[in-house]
Motif scaffolding. Structure first.
Motif: not given
Length: 237
Positions: A122-124, A169
């Protein structure tokens, strides 16, 4: 012409004259978009021949001018110019040029780091929003300073992912790579500058020579300073 450039001081005389000639002779508007750039200043004083504060590109790159503490690379100078909107006054100073030199190095370093980032599930952070902001800035009358501000938000993201405090990602890493390639290289025209001085030892020797020249200039020993410069130029340095 699709785009006609020029200084703001030419708009009221030369450029209105061009329009009048074209419409009078050819019955057509000669230009679709006018881009009038603002003036250049040096330490707050307008750049002019009479003031003796005008720089030629070669003087900026070599530092061969009394107002320059040293030479600045072409890419550092280009990056410096991009940090001011073309319709705003661009003020040259050694402090501003040196700050841009550091900023440009930081930008290029982040682009190299970007190529080695590891992706996560996932991307933050929101890279899509960052990309939209860059395009919006360019659509806003070529607002290069805002583009650069957004690119440095990208630099922060890259360094944070590299440090393990943010995640991206694989898709977002590819998006960032495209964003930096499109804007830094293709639009702003910036690129990594490769040193041509050879080995580390030779670089250190060259730095000693440059330091000696700077010291001679500071002592107003221009004969020695010019001799060092001229001898280096003989060897294409």
């Amino acid at each position: 012409f699709d785009i006609h450039g020029g200084g703001m001081d030419l708009a009221a005389t030369h450029h209105t004259n061009e329009i009048a000639q074209s419409q009078g002779c050819n019955h057509t508007n000669p230009v679709n978009y006018w881009m009038h750039a603002n003036m250049l200043t040096v330490n707050g004083v307008r750049m002019s021949k009479s003031a003796g504060n005008g720089f030629l590109p070669g003087e900026l790159f070599t530092g061969n001018h009394p107002l320059l503490q040293k030479g600045y690379s072409p890419m550092s100078v280009r990056f410096f110019m991009m940090q001011t909107h073309y319709r705003s006054t661009l003020d040259f100073s050694n402090e501003a040029l040196q700050a841009s030199e550091k900023g440009f190095a930081k930008l290029m370093s982040a682009m190299e780091t970007l190529n080695s980032l590891k992706h996560s599930p996932v991307s933050s952070v929101n890279c899509t929003e960052l990309s939209k902001n860059c395009y919006a800035a360019m659509n806003d009358d070529f607002n290069s300073p805002v583009v650069i501000a957004n690119l440095f938000e990208g630099v922060r993201i890259i360094n944070s992912v590299h440090a393990g405090t943010e995640t991206l990602t694989e898709q977002d890493i590819l998006l960032l790579k495209k964003l930096f390639n499109d804007f830094v290289i293709d639009i702003l025209g910036l690129k990594i500058e490769k040193s041509e001085t050879g080995s580390t030892a030779l670089k250190e020797v060259m730095q000693v020579i440059l330091d000696l020249r700077a010291e001679a200039k500071s002592k107003k020993d221009f004969a020695t300073s010019d001799k060092i410069r001229d001898e280096l130029l003989k060897h294409n340095i």
